[in-house]
Design a protein around this motif. Structure first.
Motif, PDB file in Angstrom:
ATOM      1  N   GLY A  27       0.797  -1.213   0.000  1.00 16.30           N
ATOM      2  CA  GLY A  27       0.000   0.000   0.000  1.00 16.30           C
ATOM      3  C   GLY A  27       0.831   1.264   0.000  1.00 16.30           C
ATOM      4  O   GLY A  27       0.514   2.224  -0.701  1.00 16.30           O
ATOM      5  N   VAL A  28       1.906   1.273   0.775  1.00 14.28           N
ATOM      6  CA  VAL A  28       2.763   2.465   0.848  1.00 14.28           C
ATOM      7  C   VAL A  28       3.455   2.721  -0.483  1.00 14.28           C
ATOM      8  O   VAL A  28       3.493   3.853  -0.980  1.00 14.28           O
ATOM      9  N   VAL A  29       4.035   1.679  -1.086  1.00 18.20           N
ATOM     10  CA  VAL A  29       4.709   1.843  -2.377  1.00 18.20           C
ATOM     11  C   VAL A  29       3.730   2.344  -3.433  1.00 18.20           C
ATOM     12  O   VAL A  29       4.009   3.305  -4.168  1.00 18.20           O
ATOM     13  N   ALA A  30       2.576   1.694  -3.510  1.00 20.90           N
ATOM     14  CA  ALA A  30       1.581   2.092  -4.505  1.00 20.90           C
ATOM     15  C   ALA A  30       1.069   3.501  -4.236  1.00 20.90           C
ATOM     16  O   ALA A  30       0.837   4.281  -5.172  1.00 20.90           O
ATOM     17  N   ALA A  31       0.907   3.863  -2.955  1.00 17.27           N
ATOM     18  CA  ALA A  31       0.384   5.181  -2.612  1.00 17.27           C
ATOM     19  C   ALA A  31       1.351   6.295  -2.994  1.00 17.27           C
ATOM     20  O   ALA A  31       0.945   7.328  -3.536  1.00 17.27           O
ATOM     21  N   VAL A  32       2.627   6.103  -2.696  1.00 16.09           N
ATOM     22  CA  VAL A  32       3.622   7.126  -3.052  1.00 16.09           C
ATOM     23  C   VAL A  32       3.661   7.321  -4.556  1.00 16.09           C
ATOM     24  O   VAL A  32       3.635   8.448  -5.068  1.00 16.09           O
ATOM     25  N   LEU A  33       3.691   6.225  -5.298  1.00 18.48           N
ATOM     26  CA  LEU A  33       3.714   6.325  -6.759  1.00 18.48           C
ATOM     27  C   LEU A  33       2.420   6.911  -7.295  1.00 18.48           C
ATOM     28  O   LEU A  33       2.432   7.662  -8.284  1.00 18.48           O
ATOM     29  N   SER A  34       1.298   6.617  -6.641  1.00 19.58           N
ATOM     30  CA  SER A  34       0.011   7.100  -7.138  1.00 19.58           C
ATOM     31  C   SER A  34      -0.083   8.619  -7.130  1.00 19.58           C
ATOM     32  O   SER A  34      -0.828   9.203  -7.920  1.00 19.58           O
ATOM     33  N   CYS A  35       0.662   9.274  -6.238  1.00 13.08           N
ATOM     34  CA  CYS A  35       0.651  10.744  -6.205  1.00 13.08           C
ATOM     35  C   CYS A  35       1.094  11.311  -7.545  1.00 13.08           C
ATOM     36  O   CYS A  35       0.461  12.227  -8.097  1.00 13.08           O
ATOM     37  N   TRP A  36       2.162  10.766  -8.094  1.00 14.37           N
ATOM     38  CA  TRP A  36       2.661  11.251  -9.380  1.00 14.37           C
ATOM     39  C   TRP A  36       1.810  10.739 -10.541  1.00 14.37           C
ATOM     40  O   TRP A  36       1.657  11.441 -11.541  1.00 14.37           O
ATOM     41  N   LEU A  37       1.282   9.543 -10.426  1.00 15.14           N
ATOM     42  CA  LEU A  37       0.413   9.032 -11.492  1.00 15.14           C
ATOM     43  C   LEU A  37      -0.807   9.924 -11.664  1.00 15.14           C
ATOM     44  O   LEU A  37      -1.236  10.198 -12.794  1.00 15.14           O
ATOM     45  N   VAL A  38      -1.376  10.389 -10.548  1.00 18.51           N
ATOM     46  CA  VAL A  38      -2.536  11.274 -10.613  1.00 18.51           C
ATOM     47  C   VAL A  38      -2.153  12.612 -11.236  1.00 18.51           C
ATOM     48  O   VAL A  38      -2.883  13.166 -12.069  1.00 18.51           O
ATOM     49  N   LEU A  39      -1.003  13.151 -10.849  1.00 20.07           N
ATOM     50  CA  LEU A  39      -0.571  14.445 -11.374  1.00 20.07           C
ATOM     51  C   LEU A  39      -0.241  14.378 -12.863  1.00 20.07           C
ATOM     52  O   LEU A  39      -0.563  15.292 -13.620  1.00 20.07           O
ATOM     53  N   ILE A  40       0.399  13.311 -13.279  1.00 19.94           N
ATOM     54  CA  ILE A  40       0.781  13.170 -14.684  1.00 19.94           C
ATOM     55  C   ILE A  40      -0.422  12.823 -15.548  1.00 19.94           C
ATOM     56  O   ILE A  40      -0.484  13.177 -16.732  1.00 19.94           O
ATOM     57  N   GLY A  41      -1.391  12.137 -14.963  1.00 16.21           N
ATOM     58  CA  GLY A  41      -2.532  11.664 -15.735  1.00 16.21           C
ATOM     59  C   GLY A  41      -2.333  10.249 -16.238  1.00 16.21           C
ATOM     60  O   GLY A  41      -2.859   9.872 -17.290  1.00 16.21           O
ATOM     61  N   TRP A  42      -1.583   9.456 -15.478  1.00 16.30           N
ATOM     62  CA  TRP A  42      -1.265   8.087 -15.877  1.00 16.30           C
ATOM     63  C   TRP A  42      -2.081   7.044 -15.112  1.00 16.30           C
ATOM     64  O   TRP A  42      -1.679   5.888 -15.011  1.00 16.30           O
ATOM     65  N   SER A  43      -3.208   7.435 -14.565  1.00 16.27           N
ATOM     66  CA  SER A  43      -4.004   6.476 -13.804  1.00 16.27           C
ATOM     67  C   SER A  43      -4.416   5.293 -14.668  1.00 16.27           C
ATOM     68  O   SER A  43      -4.381   4.135 -14.231  1.00 16.27           O
ATOM     69  N   LEU A  44      -4.804   5.565 -15.910  1.00 16.80           N
ATOM     70  CA  LEU A  44      -5.196   4.488 -16.823  1.00 16.80           C
ATOM     71  C   LEU A  44      -4.006   3.609 -17.169  1.00 16.80           C
ATOM     72  O   LEU A  44      -4.158   2.407 -17.400  1.00 16.80           O
ATOM     73  N   PRO A 209      -5.265   6.150  -3.252  1.00 15.11           N
ATOM     74  CA  PRO A 209      -4.569   6.966  -2.235  1.00 15.11           C
ATOM     75  C   PRO A 209      -4.079   8.304  -2.780  1.00 15.11           C
ATOM     76  O   PRO A 209      -4.208   9.339  -2.105  1.00 15.11           O
ATOM     77  N   GLY A 210      -3.510   8.296  -3.977  1.00 10.89           N
ATOM     78  CA  GLY A 210      -3.052   9.547  -4.568  1.00 10.89           C
ATOM     79  C   GLY A 210      -4.195  10.496  -4.862  1.00 10.89           C
ATOM     80  O   GLY A 210      -4.085  11.712  -4.647  1.00 10.89           O
ATOM     81  N   ALA A 211      -5.317   9.963  -5.352  1.00 10.08           N
ATOM     82  CA  ALA A 211      -6.486  10.799  -5.620  1.00 10.08           C
ATOM     83  C   ALA A 211      -7.046  11.379  -4.327  1.00 10.08           C
ATOM     84  O   ALA A 211      -7.468  12.545  -4.282  1.00 10.08           O
ATOM     85  N   THR A 212      -7.043  10.589  -3.273  1.00 14.14           N
ATOM     86  CA  THR A 212      -7.519  11.063  -1.969  1.00 14.14           C
ATOM     87  C   THR A 212      -6.645  12.199  -1.448  1.00 14.14           C
ATOM     88  O   THR A 212      -7.143  13.238  -0.993  1.00 14.14           O
ATOM     89  N   ALA A 213      -5.339  11.999  -1.535  1.00 13.48           N
ATOM     90  CA  ALA A 213      -4.414  13.043  -1.079  1.00 13.48           C
ATOM     91  C   ALA A 213      -4.538  14.307  -1.924  1.00 13.48           C
ATOM     92  O   ALA A 213      -4.423  15.425  -1.408  1.00 13.48           O
ATOM     93  N   PHE A 214      -4.791  14.139  -3.212  1.00 11.78           N
ATOM     94  CA  PHE A 214      -4.926  15.281  -4.118  1.00 11.78           C
ATOM     95  C   PHE A 214      -6.125  16.151  -3.730  1.00 11.78           C
ATOM     96  O   PHE A 214      -6.085  17.377  -3.874  1.00 11.78           O
ATOM     97  N   LEU A 215      -7.193  15.515  -3.241  1.00 14.13           N
ATOM     98  CA  LEU A 215      -8.373  16.273  -2.818  1.00 14.13           C
ATOM     99  C   LEU A 215      -8.122  17.040  -1.522  1.00 14.13           C
ATOM    100  O   LEU A 215      -8.749  18.076  -1.280  1.00 14.13           O
ATOM    101  N   LEU A 216      -7.220  16.534  -0.696  1.00 14.25           N
ATOM    102  CA  LEU A 216      -7.006  17.117   0.625  1.00 14.25           C
ATOM    103  C   LEU A 216      -5.929  18.191   0.657  1.00 14.25           C
ATOM    104  O   LEU A 216      -5.898  19.003   1.583  1.00 14.25           O
ATOM    105  N   THR A 217      -5.031  18.183  -0.322  1.00  9.46           N
ATOM    106  CA  THR A 217      -3.940  19.170  -0.310  1.00  9.46           C
ATOM    107  C   THR A 217      -3.514  19.494  -1.729  1.00  9.46           C
ATOM    108  O   THR A 217      -3.707  18.690  -2.642  1.00  9.46           O
ATOM    109  N   ASP A 218      -2.944  20.682  -1.911  1.00 11.00           N
ATOM    110  CA  ASP A 218      -2.457  21.089  -3.230  1.00 11.00           C
ATOM    111  C   ASP A 218      -0.935  21.175  -3.259  1.00 11.00           C
ATOM    112  O   ASP A 218      -0.364  21.781  -4.164  1.00 11.00           O
ATOM    113  N   ARG A 219      -0.270  20.549  -2.294  1.00 13.59           N
ATOM    114  CA  ARG A 219       1.186  20.541  -2.242  1.00 13.59           C
ATOM    115  C   ARG A 219       1.684  19.097  -2.337  1.00 13.59           C
ATOM    116  O   ARG A 219       1.211  18.224  -1.599  1.00 13.59           O
TER     117      ARG A 219
END
Length: 275
Positions: A27-44, A209-219
């Protein structure tokens, strides 16, 4: 039985401790990477890689190789094939992703259904975190450590790549190499998550996890803290609840991640209304 006994009883068993360790690491590995996947637009893209590894896992079993080898090979192969289709045709990236990952996943399903095995290969699809072996734990720990070390060491370059690739190229960053590195790390994260939640649910760990964090903060700095924290809490809650309800552990972990996203959505909406 007191509430305290209810809380601690599941963790007295070794198989529950193993399950928690593997799920938290994945979960931690996937969550950290998911932050950048959401920002880049690589969720798909995460969805594509998580499904495309299925044939590789089954073939690895047939030849007696570690599951991680086949999963990594097919994950990277799917990424390369998506890029080739996108660059040599008029199709857009989302279309190429859809065609490649659905086809690869279908091939994997066929192999699972026709492969004689003493091992229940359906665990590849939906996870078997309560039955992880010592070898599985070692594999997860090593791959998770490698992926996290690279992500932490290159976080600034990855962040600049995520926000502005043109500027990253202008300042001298190897944009193509960073992109290739992210895809490799994505494949590694899928392999780690595979041990915990299986192919089908791995994509949720790479996005929610990345999408959740994106909703809660902009940093981005806060996202990289919030996302793995959410993943860890959901892992503990999911594994604990699965013991009490005698239900699927992997499914409950992802359900709790979905609930966390729902809470973040409500909080974000209320904050926007206040503003």
């Amino acid at each position: 039985m007191t509430w305290w006994e209810v809380l601690v009883e599941p963790w007295q068993f070794e198989f529950m401790q193993r399950a928690l360790l593997v799920t938290v690491l994945a979960g931690v590995v996937a969550a950290v990477l998911s932050c950048w996947l959401v920002l880049i637009g690589w969720s798909l893209m995460g969805d594509a890689v998580s499904h495309a590894v299925l044939p590789g896992v089954v073939l690895s079993y047939l030849v007696g190789a570690p599951f991680a080898v086949g999963a990594l090979v097919f994950g990277l192969g799917a990424v390369g094939l998506i890029g080739a289709v996108r660059e040599t045709t008029r199709l857009k990236e989302d279309t190429a992703i859809g065609v490649v990952f659905t086809t690869a996943f279908a091939v994997g399903v066929v192999l699972v259904s026709t492969t004689p095995s003493q091992v229940d290969l359906s665990h590849i699809l939906f996870g078997n975190v309560l039955g992880v072996s010592d070898a599985d734990i070692v594999q997860v720990v090593v791959l998770a450590a490698v992926a996290l070390a690279v992500l932490v060491a290159r976080r600034r370059d990855i962040t600049l790549y995520a926000f502005d690739r043109v500027h990253a190229h202008v300042v001298g960053l190897p944009v193509r190499r960073i992109g290739a590195m992210l895809l490799l790390l994505l494949a590694l994260a899928v392999v780690v998550a595979l041990q915990a939640v299986g192919v089908v649910l791995a994509v949720a760990m790479l996005i929610t996890p990345g999408a959740t964090a994106f909703l809660l903060t902009d940093r981005i700095e806060r996202m990289l803290v919030v996302a793995p924290l959410v993943a860890t809490v959901c892992a503990v809650a999911g594994i604990w609840t699965s013991y009490l309800l005698d239900a699927a552990s992997a499914g409950l972990v992802v359900v709790f991640q979905g609930l966390a996203f729902a809470v973040a959505y409500v909080v974000a909406r209320r904050r926007e209304r206040v503003r």
